[in-house]
Design a protein around this motif. Structure first.
Motif, PDB file in Angstrom:
ATOM      1  N   PHE A  20       1.356  -1.480  -0.225  1.00 60.14           N
ATOM      2  CA  PHE A  20      -0.073  -0.306  -0.114  1.00 60.14           C
ATOM      3  C   PHE A  20       0.311   1.521  -0.229  1.00 60.14           C
ATOM      4  O   PHE A  20       1.160   2.108  -0.678  1.00 60.14           O
ATOM      5  CB  PHE A  20      -1.113  -0.270   1.534  1.00 60.14           C
ATOM      6  CG  PHE A  20      -1.418   1.054   1.634  1.00 60.14           C
ATOM      7  CD1 PHE A  20      -2.349   1.986   0.005  1.00 60.14           C
ATOM      8  CD2 PHE A  20      -1.455   1.970   3.005  1.00 60.14           C
ATOM      9  CE1 PHE A  20      -3.107   3.488   1.214  1.00 60.14           C
ATOM     10  CE2 PHE A  20      -1.723   2.661   3.240  1.00 60.14           C
ATOM     11  CZ  PHE A  20      -3.134   3.312   2.946  1.00 60.14           C
ATOM     12  N   LEU A  21       1.659   1.096   1.135  1.00 55.79           N
ATOM     13  CA  LEU A  21       2.829   2.687   1.069  1.00 55.79           C
ATOM     14  C   LEU A  21       3.469   2.668  -0.040  1.00 55.79           C
ATOM     15  O   LEU A  21       4.326   3.726  -0.398  1.00 55.79           O
ATOM     16  CB  LEU A  21       3.173   2.685   2.689  1.00 55.79           C
ATOM     17  CG  LEU A  21       4.472   3.897   2.693  1.00 55.79           C
ATOM     18  CD1 LEU A  21       3.617   4.935   1.926  1.00 55.79           C
ATOM     19  CD2 LEU A  21       4.905   4.063   3.996  1.00 55.79           C
ATOM     20  N   ILE A 194      -2.396   5.401   8.298  1.00 52.36           N
ATOM     21  CA  ILE A 194      -1.378   6.060   7.046  1.00 52.36           C
ATOM     22  C   ILE A 194      -4.085   5.604   6.312  1.00 52.36           C
ATOM     23  O   ILE A 194      -4.311   4.410   6.520  1.00 52.36           O
ATOM     24  CB  ILE A 194      -1.100   5.472   5.907  1.00 52.36           C
ATOM     25  CG1 ILE A 194      -0.014   5.519   6.606  1.00 52.36           C
ATOM     26  CG2 ILE A 194      -0.728   5.761   5.158  1.00 52.36           C
ATOM     27  CD1 ILE A 194       1.727   4.516   6.772  1.00 52.36           C
ATOM     28  N   TYR A 195      -3.896   7.381   5.365  1.00 53.32           N
ATOM     29  CA  TYR A 195      -5.195   6.178   4.428  1.00 53.32           C
ATOM     30  C   TYR A 195      -4.638   6.966   3.034  1.00 53.32           C
ATOM     31  O   TYR A 195      -3.754   7.911   2.736  1.00 53.32           O
ATOM     32  CB  TYR A 195      -6.421   6.815   5.217  1.00 53.32           C
ATOM     33  CG  TYR A 195      -6.515   8.225   5.332  1.00 53.32           C
ATOM     34  CD1 TYR A 195      -5.791   9.334   6.105  1.00 53.32           C
ATOM     35  CD2 TYR A 195      -6.834   9.692   3.816  1.00 53.32           C
ATOM     36  CE1 TYR A 195      -5.201  10.320   5.730  1.00 53.32           C
ATOM     37  CE2 TYR A 195      -6.852  10.435   4.108  1.00 53.32           C
ATOM     38  CZ  TYR A 195      -6.068  11.538   5.009  1.00 53.32           C
ATOM     39  OH  TYR A 195      -6.313  12.399   4.707  1.00 53.32           O
ATOM     40  N   HIS A 199      -5.981   1.785   0.491  1.00 56.22           N
ATOM     41  CA  HIS A 199      -6.096   0.980   2.148  1.00 56.22           C
ATOM     42  C   HIS A 199      -7.039   0.273   2.359  1.00 56.22           C
ATOM     43  O   HIS A 199      -8.425   0.298   2.067  1.00 56.22           O
ATOM     44  CB  HIS A 199      -6.317   2.282   2.676  1.00 56.22           C
ATOM     45  CG  HIS A 199      -5.999   2.143   4.237  1.00 56.22           C
ATOM     46  ND1 HIS A 199      -7.174   2.888   4.945  1.00 56.22           N
ATOM     47  CD2 HIS A 199      -5.406   1.713   4.839  1.00 56.22           C
ATOM     48  CE1 HIS A 199      -6.822   2.576   6.572  1.00 56.22           C
ATOM     49  NE2 HIS A 199      -5.940   1.680   6.398  1.00 56.22           N
ATOM     50  N   GLN A 200      -6.282  -1.282   2.574  1.00 61.32           N
ATOM     51  CA  GLN A 200      -8.034  -2.665   2.567  1.00 61.32           C
ATOM     52  C   GLN A 200      -8.730  -2.307   3.565  1.00 61.32           C
ATOM     53  O   GLN A 200      -9.448  -2.526   3.558  1.00 61.32           O
ATOM     54  CB  GLN A 200      -6.337  -3.661   2.780  1.00 61.32           C
ATOM     55  CG  GLN A 200      -7.211  -5.093   3.131  1.00 61.32           C
ATOM     56  CD  GLN A 200      -7.772  -5.300   1.707  1.00 61.32           C
ATOM     57  OE1 GLN A 200      -7.149  -5.291   0.446  1.00 61.32           O
ATOM     58  NE2 GLN A 200      -9.509  -5.782   1.738  1.00 61.32           N
ATOM     59  N   ARG A 228      -3.922  10.554  12.289  1.00 59.44           N
ATOM     60  CA  ARG A 228      -4.359  10.075  10.314  1.00 59.44           C
ATOM     61  C   ARG A 228      -3.429  10.804   9.398  1.00 59.44           C
ATOM     62  O   ARG A 228      -3.495  11.905   9.807  1.00 59.44           O
ATOM     63  CB  ARG A 228      -5.704   9.741   9.780  1.00 59.44           C
ATOM     64  CG  ARG A 228      -6.297   9.368  10.476  1.00 59.44           C
ATOM     65  CD  ARG A 228      -6.376   7.567  10.805  1.00 59.44           C
ATOM     66  NE  ARG A 228      -6.730   6.570   9.779  1.00 59.44           N
ATOM     67  CZ  ARG A 228      -8.535   6.073   9.162  1.00 59.44           C
ATOM     68  NH1 ARG A 228      -8.814   6.372  10.255  1.00 59.44           N
ATOM     69  NH2 ARG A 228      -7.876   5.766   8.568  1.00 59.44           N
ATOM     70  N   TYR A 230      -2.035  11.273   5.112  1.00 62.68           N
ATOM     71  CA  TYR A 230      -2.859  10.435   3.856  1.00 62.68           C
ATOM     72  C   TYR A 230      -0.912   9.988   3.312  1.00 62.68           C
ATOM     73  O   TYR A 230      -0.110  10.324   3.065  1.00 62.68           O
ATOM     74  CB  TYR A 230      -2.914  11.906   3.296  1.00 62.68           C
ATOM     75  CG  TYR A 230      -3.037  12.083   1.600  1.00 62.68           C
ATOM     76  CD1 TYR A 230      -4.097  11.148   1.377  1.00 62.68           C
ATOM     77  CD2 TYR A 230      -2.381  11.993   0.436  1.00 62.68           C
ATOM     78  CE1 TYR A 230      -3.949  10.117  -0.237  1.00 62.68           C
ATOM     79  CE2 TYR A 230      -2.555  11.468  -1.081  1.00 62.68           C
ATOM     80  CZ  TYR A 230      -3.309  11.196  -1.288  1.00 62.68           C
ATOM     81  OH  TYR A 230      -3.612  10.564  -2.776  1.00 62.68           O
ATOM     82  N   VAL A 231      -1.606   9.026   2.469  1.00 63.63           N
ATOM     83  CA  VAL A 231      -0.627   8.296   1.950  1.00 63.63           C
ATOM     84  C   VAL A 231       0.846   8.810   0.975  1.00 63.63           C
ATOM     85  O   VAL A 231       1.791   7.921   0.902  1.00 63.63           O
ATOM     86  CB  VAL A 231      -0.767   6.717   0.768  1.00 63.63           C
ATOM     87  CG1 VAL A 231      -1.840   7.011  -0.027  1.00 63.63           C
ATOM     88  CG2 VAL A 231       0.437   5.893   1.032  1.00 63.63           C
ATOM     89  N   ASN A 272     -13.148   8.416   9.243  1.00 62.13           N
ATOM     90  CA  ASN A 272     -14.060   7.357   7.519  1.00 62.13           C
ATOM     91  C   ASN A 272     -14.431   7.219   7.187  1.00 62.13           C
ATOM     92  O   ASN A 272     -15.157   7.442   5.815  1.00 62.13           O
ATOM     93  CB  ASN A 272     -13.633   6.121   8.223  1.00 62.13           C
ATOM     94  CG  ASN A 272     -12.824   5.553   8.240  1.00 62.13           C
ATOM     95  OD1 ASN A 272     -11.262   5.597   8.537  1.00 62.13           O
ATOM     96  ND2 ASN A 272     -12.601   3.763   9.076  1.00 62.13           N
ATOM     97  N   THR A 357      -8.150  10.324  -1.780  1.00 65.56           N
ATOM     98  CA  THR A 357      -9.296   8.844  -1.673  1.00 65.56           C
ATOM     99  C   THR A 357     -10.715   8.853  -2.075  1.00 65.56           C
ATOM    100  O   THR A 357     -11.496   7.746  -2.247  1.00 65.56           O
ATOM    101  CB  THR A 357      -9.154   9.092   0.346  1.00 65.56           C
ATOM    102  OG1 THR A 357      -7.787   9.463   0.002  1.00 65.56           O
ATOM    103  CG2 THR A 357      -9.956   7.501   0.952  1.00 65.56           C
TER     104      THR A 357
END
Ligand SMILES: NC(=O)C1=CN([C@@H]2O[C@H](COP(=O)(O)OP(=O)(O)OC[C@H]3O[C@@H](n4cnc5c(N)ncnc54)[C@H](O)[C@@H]3O)[C@@H](O)[C@H]2O)C=CC1
Ligand SMILES: C[C@@H](CO)CCC[C@@H](C)[C@H]1CC[C@H]2[C@@H]3[C@H](O)CC4=CC(=O)CC[C@]4(C)[C@H]3CC[C@]12C
Length: 369
Positions: A20-21, A194-195, A199-200, A228, A230-231, A272, A357
């Protein structure tokens, strides 16, 4: 300073570059690092999207390998100027054994350090985690803390234990002589949750909401703030820290930096909803619908069920005593250390991070239909 003789001369290696990252770090390096000559992507599982990167001006080398295998790591590291070590097992749901988490996160990191020392790579950036600090097992709040805020970091869960040990190894390795006699320069970044695209867990919440008729039920008080980031900003910070480490070794070597941006401080669930709300989900309740003791009971029941079902299937729900404690404990950072040390400013505003996102969740929705 990036002198012109160095333009397009550097070889970077990203471990976990297909995660992801990792994927965001890889793409960010290709966009934002003009000195890049070759980018090596090392991962247990290589993604098909790597193929599209191979047509650009930078040589992209995909290496399928395992960080627990010292010889595979050494072969990948040899000749690299900079290593960004982001590979890791992120498991707080009991999917993997504590031994495996330790093996990948701690021994894997040891292998990366030793490979740098043996092959002469001088710059190592480690993706650590806020979990190295907390929340701790006592559930004490960490409110807008920085890298120097005193906090009792006591862990029992295999994931934070492994990240803390690995981070310590990386920081202790700063200054070790690598092949050729020059010192190794290391530092660690500690992202909060991280979002962003890919993001699973966000995807899981989204699907859970769809299954529940477009609703999610509040389980955590809105007053509990959860950090949180952001990626894209996490990736940007990796690129920047890797670049500046080469010029400001004395200042940055052996340092840790929280990884932050301007995402708002909110509870895990309310945060979320910033993305899931515009995708049609609703969070039911202004207060938790179930009392905490009942949630704790259900979380404990999940642990029992996981254990009982293990011979038959892997039962790993989002709710367990650890994730409940995490979600229920305020943990937010407020710091400018990265800005002071290497000029970090988030590349993406909160509005842009949110929009990107949301678009991604909408695409997940589209592809699920
Ligand atoms: N997701 C989050 O909220 C946070 C993640 N982190 C850290 O960021 C890093 C990346 O995490 P994510 O991208 O979320 O996880 P991820 O699971 O999406 O990515 C990890 C990558 O490492 C690879 N990997 C796992 N075991 C490996 C092995 N033995 N050898 C080679 N590659 C292996 C995986 O195949 C995967 O591509 C991890 O080190 C994690 O601890 C830190 C803070 C927050
Ligand atoms: C009780 C549930 C009701 O809806 C909510 C459960 C949420 C949890 C699954 C998440 C709450 C906090 C998350 C963790 C946190 O963001 C910090 C992390 C850092 C890392 O390095 C890896 C991921 C994680 C542990 C993240 C995992 C999911 C939560 C526990």
């Amino acid at each position: 300073m990036a002198d012109s003789a160095q333009a397009q001369k550097l070889v970077y290696l990203v471990t976990g570059g297909c995660g992801f990252l990792g994927e965001h770090v890889v793409r960010m390096l290709l966009q934002q690092e003009p000195q890049l000559r070759e980018l090596r992507i090392f991962d247990l599982h290589l993604g098909p999207w790597l193929e599209e990167l191979k047509t650009g001006p930078v040589q992209v080398t995909a290496i399928q390998g395992d960080v627990t295998q010292a010889h595979e790591v050494a072969a990948a590291v040899a000749g690299a100027h900079v290593v960004i070590h982001t590979a890791g097992l992120v498991d707080v749901f009991g999917k993997t054994s504590p031994e495996t988490i330790h093996e990948v996160n701690v021994q894997g990191t040891r292998n990366v350090i030793e490979a740098c020392v043996q092959t002469g790579t001088r710059f190592l950036v480690y993706t650590s985690s806020m979990e190295v600090v907390g929340p701790n097992i006592k559930g004490q709040p960490f409110y807008r803390g920085n890298e120097n805020t005193p906090y009792e970091a006591v862990h029992r869960h295999p994931y934070p234990c492994s990240k803390a040990l690995a981070e310590q190894l990386v920081l202790e390795a700063n200054g070790r002589k690598v092949l050729g006699g020059l010192p190794l320069v290391t530092c660690a970044l500690r992202p909060t949750g991280i979002y962003g695209e890919g993001h699973q867990i966000m995807r899981d919440f989204y699907h859970q909401g769809l299954r529940l008729g477009g609703r999610l039920f509040r389980a955590i008080p809105a007053s509990v703030e959860h950090g949180r980031v952001y990626v894209g900003n996490v990736a940007w910070m990796h690129v920047l820290v890797a670049r500046e480490l080469q010029h400001r070794a004395a200042l940055m070597g052996g340092q840790v930096y929280f990884c932050y941006d301007n995402s708002p401080y909110k509870s895990y669930e309310d945060f979320n909803m910033e993305f899931l709300g515009p995708c049609g989900l609703r969070l039911v309740g202004t207060r938790p619908l179930l009392p905490y003791w009942l949630l704790l009971f259900l979380a404990a029941l999940n642990v029992l069920l996981q254990w009982l079902l293990r011979p038959l299937l892997l039962y790993a729900p989002l709710l367990n005593p650890y994730t409940l404690a995490m979600a229920n404990t305020t943990f937010t950072v407020s710091t400018d250390k990265a800005r002071r040390h290497f000029g970090y400013e988030p590349l993406f505003s909160w509005e842009e991070s949110r929009t990107r996102t949301i678009r991604w969740v909408q695409a997940v929705e589209g592809s699920a239909q």
